[in-house]
Design a protein around this motif. Structure first.
Motif, mmCIF file in Angstrom:
data_model
loop_
_atom_site.group_PDB
_atom_site.id
_atom_site.type_symbol
_atom_site.label_atom_id
_atom_site.label_comp_id
_atom_site.label_asym_id
_atom_site.label_seq_id
_atom_site.Cartn_x
_atom_site.Cartn_y
_atom_site.Cartn_z
ATOM 1 N N ARG A 44 0.810 -1.383 0.002
ATOM 2 C CA ARG A 44 0.079 -0.075 -0.022
ATOM 3 C C ARG A 44 0.795 1.133 -0.079
ATOM 4 O O ARG A 44 0.635 2.161 -0.871
ATOM 5 N N MET A 47 2.458 1.622 -3.617
ATOM 6 C CA MET A 47 1.210 2.210 -4.380
ATOM 7 C C MET A 47 1.000 3.729 -4.154
ATOM 8 O O MET A 47 0.971 4.587 -4.970
ATOM 9 N N TRP A 89 -7.716 -1.244 -5.287
ATOM 10 C CA TRP A 89 -6.665 -2.148 -4.849
ATOM 11 C C TRP A 89 -6.773 -3.482 -4.035
ATOM 12 O O TRP A 89 -7.684 -3.319 -3.226
ATOM 13 N N HIS A 91 -4.722 -7.028 -2.536
ATOM 14 C CA HIS A 91 -3.577 -7.667 -2.286
ATOM 15 C C HIS A 91 -3.520 -9.184 -2.425
ATOM 16 O O HIS A 91 -4.592 -9.962 -1.664
ATOM 17 N N VAL A 144 -5.789 -2.547 -9.387
ATOM 18 C CA VAL A 144 -4.419 -2.672 -8.847
ATOM 19 C C VAL A 144 -4.249 -3.911 -8.099
ATOM 20 O O VAL A 144 -4.752 -3.883 -7.123
ATOM 21 N N SER A 146 -1.315 -6.304 -6.039
ATOM 22 C CA SER A 146 0.084 -6.238 -5.442
ATOM 23 C C SER A 146 0.247 -7.897 -4.758
ATOM 24 O O SER A 146 -0.622 -8.413 -4.518
#
Length: 183
Positions: A44, A47, A89, A91, A144, A146
């Motif tokens: 985070r 980003m 976002w 993960h 996005v 990650s």
């Protein structure tokens, strides 16, 4: 009898010990890097650093009215020359399968499969809400991801890694036409 052992040069042993120490430290560095890559807080932060470095006007953790009379949260809104960019976002640390048009996505951890709602359904709803809040302003959405996620069939359309986000935002520079945001 022990005199020759006590007076023996220690440099080779020190060098060997130093080599072992260097290998251990290098291994720990690799573990730390892997842990950092798997850490959502670190991702985070990376980003946010990418967004700041882009130079584009942006806000994060925005609450907007939704289409049913309530409110919803948006991770990131950016103002680009092409309009409003919505970034959500997530993960992932496992194998992920899904597409922009599928009803659900699947995450595989070992032999276990976990289905979850396609994140693009939420992104589409956010785009529709923003269309009503800022009529005439083009709205684009991107997810996005990650973490060490693997997409065996490739990244779905509209999905960016952190490196992909950096590259995508680098192409978003230019004048922002004010007339598209005037009512």
């Amino acid at each position: 009898m022990l005199d020759h052992l006590m007076n023996a040069p220690t440099a080779p042993m020190a060098f060997a010990g130093g080599g072992v120490l260097a290998l251990v430290l290098a291994g720990l560095g690799g573990v730390a890097l892997a842990l950092r890559r798997n850490d959502p807080r670190s991702a985070r932060k990376r980003m946010r650093a990418i967004l700041r470095a882009s130079g584009l006007p942006h806000v994060r953790d925005v609450v907007i009215p939704d289409d049913v009379g309530g409110y919803t949260q948006v991770d990131h809104l950016l103002l680009t020359p092409g309009g409003i960019l919505v970034l959500e976002w997530q993960h992932f640390t496992s194998i992920v399968q899904g597409s922009a048009h599928a009803l659900n996505w699947s995450r595989f951890e070992g032999q276990r499969r976990h289905d979850f709602a396609n994140p693009f359904r939420r992104l589409k709803a956010l785009a529709e809400t923003l269309d009503t809040l800022a009529p005439g302003a083009p709205v684009q959405v991107r997810l996005v991801v990650s973490g060490p996620a693997r997409f065996p069939k490739g990244l779905p359309e509209g999905v960016l890694t952190l490196a992909g986000l950096r590259e995508y935002l680098a192409g978003q520079h230019g004048l922002i036409p004010v007339e598209q945001f005037e009512r």
